[in-house]
Design an enzyme around this catalytic site. Structure first.
Site, mmCIF file in Angstrom:
data_model
loop_
_atom_site.group_PDB
_atom_site.id
_atom_site.type_symbol
_atom_site.label_atom_id
_atom_site.label_comp_id
_atom_site.label_asym_id
_atom_site.label_seq_id
_atom_site.Cartn_x
_atom_site.Cartn_y
_atom_site.Cartn_z
ATOM 1 N N ASP A 56 0.872 -1.176 0.000
ATOM 2 C CA ASP A 56 0.000 0.000 0.000
ATOM 3 C C ASP A 56 0.909 1.226 0.000
ATOM 4 O OD1 ASP A 56 -1.675 2.106 0.473
ATOM 5 O OD2 ASP A 56 -2.529 1.317 2.339
ATOM 6 N N TYR A 150 -7.868 15.582 -9.545
ATOM 7 C CA TYR A 150 -6.974 14.696 -10.312
ATOM 8 C C TYR A 150 -5.939 15.524 -11.087
ATOM 9 C CZ TYR A 150 -5.542 11.014 -13.563
ATOM 10 O OH TYR A 150 -4.817 10.113 -14.292
HETATM 11 P P1 NAD Z 1 -6.161 1.223 -12.677
HETATM 12 O O1 NAD Z 1 -6.729 2.447 -12.080
HETATM 13 O O2 NAD Z 1 -7.079 0.348 -13.478
HETATM 14 O O3 NAD Z 1 -5.481 0.317 -11.549
HETATM 15 C C1 NAD Z 1 -4.892 0.917 -10.445
HETATM 16 C C2 NAD Z 1 -4.143 -0.123 -9.642
HETATM 17 O O4 NAD Z 1 -3.657 0.559 -8.474
HETATM 18 C C3 NAD Z 1 -5.000 -1.287 -9.150
HETATM 19 O O5 NAD Z 1 -4.343 -2.513 -9.423
HETATM 20 C C4 NAD Z 1 -5.119 -1.021 -7.640
HETATM 21 O O6 NAD Z 1 -5.230 -2.222 -6.883
HETATM 22 C C5 NAD Z 1 -3.824 -0.281 -7.359
HETATM 23 N N1 NAD Z 1 -3.873 0.551 -6.144
HETATM 24 C C6 NAD Z 1 -4.900 1.305 -5.709
HETATM 25 N N2 NAD Z 1 -4.581 1.885 -4.534
HETATM 26 C C7 NAD Z 1 -3.313 1.502 -4.242
HETATM 27 C C8 NAD Z 1 -2.441 1.748 -3.150
HETATM 28 N N3 NAD Z 1 -2.804 2.537 -2.124
HETATM 29 N N4 NAD Z 1 -1.203 1.176 -3.153
HETATM 30 C C9 NAD Z 1 -0.826 0.374 -4.178
HETATM 31 N N5 NAD Z 1 -1.612 0.086 -5.236
HETATM 32 C C10 NAD Z 1 -2.849 0.647 -5.258
HETATM 33 O O7 NAD Z 1 -4.850 1.598 -13.540
HETATM 34 P P2 NAD Z 1 -4.657 2.604 -14.762
HETATM 35 O O8 NAD Z 1 -5.966 3.193 -15.224
HETATM 36 O O9 NAD Z 1 -3.809 1.871 -15.725
HETATM 37 O O10 NAD Z 1 -3.843 3.832 -14.102
HETATM 38 C C11 NAD Z 1 -2.503 3.680 -13.687
HETATM 39 C C12 NAD Z 1 -1.869 5.060 -13.546
HETATM 40 O O11 NAD Z 1 -1.892 5.747 -14.803
HETATM 41 C C13 NAD Z 1 -2.559 5.977 -12.546
HETATM 42 O O12 NAD Z 1 -1.607 6.783 -11.871
HETATM 43 C C14 NAD Z 1 -3.429 6.836 -13.434
HETATM 44 O O13 NAD Z 1 -3.752 8.071 -12.852
HETATM 45 C C15 NAD Z 1 -2.526 6.999 -14.645
HETATM 46 N N6 NAD Z 1 -3.280 7.353 -15.856
HETATM 47 C C16 NAD Z 1 -4.223 6.501 -16.348
HETATM 48 C C17 NAD Z 1 -4.948 6.862 -17.478
HETATM 49 C C18 NAD Z 1 -6.013 5.970 -18.075
HETATM 50 O O14 NAD Z 1 -6.771 6.441 -18.952
HETATM 51 N N7 NAD Z 1 -6.114 4.717 -17.674
HETATM 52 C C19 NAD Z 1 -4.699 8.115 -18.082
HETATM 53 C C20 NAD Z 1 -3.726 8.946 -17.545
HETATM 54 C C21 NAD Z 1 -3.012 8.557 -16.439
#
Ligand code: NAD
Length: 252
Positions: A56, A150
């Site tokens: 975490d 965000y």
């Molecule tokens: P997601 O949101 O689908 O998955 C997030 C993962 O983070 C999950 O496996 C969850 O269990 C884990 N998580 C949550 N809280 C946590 C904690 N306290 N400690 C450790 N792990 C934790 O993943 P995603 O959409 O691929 O996003 C990943 C990153 O990319 C994020 O930082 C997000 O802001 C960024 N991002 C995503 C997008 C998008 O469109 N998907 C766009 C821009 C940026």
């Protein structure tokens, strides 16, 4: 080209799904020793040839213990993040604090815990260490509707990235941010489902998301992982302090 990360030790947070998962898989494929973590340990089950752990990133003690256990690394990728949906009027102090804790302070914790080992390893091996932070196009690059907290956190990630880059530039540490546009991931799919409830179904919501994309499609996690591999590898040795969009033209 395979083996671009051969001999390197990497840490990837939030590697259970989405972008983090794709990065961990790409690093394994490129020959790195990968320490993959997630708050949900079971999400890591299918990840092959990685060292897996529950972590975490909101717990300072857990992060410190994890860094002690893993030891010195070459590559640190901070992926964990959360999307708060809404404007300033929808954002309580609790929402704001949670977003900054998970999206920004987690990176402060991880970098603080891993950097001493990265510095020692870079000096010992005469190599360079690479930190890669997940920001977003919704940040200082672009204002996106309903991404108030965000966008503020992801702009802070860019500031943090540049600060670390400049402070350790002469000590063999590089620090860069990736700014994705909309990328297919489980949490994105959940946001589409959520929107579907108010616009007449998931298919309609999907159509709305995709029609807003300049390329007429969303990105795939592997397209973000490709940049993460480049930034982690020695081929990007002259690149630091950048915030690079991978967004299908969203921030043009
Ligand atoms: P997601 O949101 O689908 O998955 C997030 C993962 O983070 C999950 O496996 C969850 O269990 C884990 N998580 C949550 N809280 C946590 C904690 N306290 N400690 C450790 N792990 C934790 O993943 P995603 O959409 O691929 O996003 C990943 C990153 O990319 C994020 O930082 C997000 O802001 C960024 N991002 C995503 C997008 C998008 O469109 N998907 C766009 C821009 C940026």
């Amino acid at each position: 080209m395979a083996g671009r990360l051969k001999g390197k030790v990497a840490v990837v947070t939030a590697a259970g799904q989405g972008i983090g998962r794709a990065i961990a898989e790409a690093f394994v494929a490129e020959g790195a020793t990968v320490h993959a973590s997630d708050i949900a340990r079971d999400k890591l089950d299918g990840l092959k040839r990685a060292k897996k752990a529950k972590l975490d990133v909101m717990s300072t003690r857990a992060v410190e213990r994890y860094a002690e256990k893993v030891g010195p690394v070459d590559i640190l990728v901070n992926v964990a993040g959360f999307v708060h949906h809404g404007t300033v009027l929808d954002c309580s102090e609790k929402d704001w604090d949670f977003s900054f804790d998970l999206n920004v302070k987690s990176m402060h914790r991880m970098i603080g815990a891993f950097l001493p080992g990265m510095l020692a390893r870079a000096e010992e091996n005469g190599s360079s260490g690479s930190i890669v932070n997940l920001s977003s196009g919704a940040s200082s690059l672009k204002g996106a509707p309903n991404r108030y907290a965000y966008g503020a956190t992801k702009a802070a990630v860019i500031g943090l990235t540049k600060a670390v880059a400049v402070d350790f530039i002469r000590q063999g540490i590089r620090c860069n941010a990736i700014c994705p546009g909309t990328v297919r991931s489980p949490s994105w799919e959940a946001r589409v489902d959520e929107l579907g409830k108010s616009v007449g179904g998931t298919d309609k919501a999907l159509e709305m998301f995709v029609s807003r994309q300049p390329m007429g499609r969303v990105g795939e996690p592997t397209e973000i992982a490709a940049l993460a591999v480049y930034l982690a590898a020695d081929e990007s040795a002259f690149t630091t302090g950048t915030a690079i969009p991978v967004d299908g033209g969203w921030t043009i």
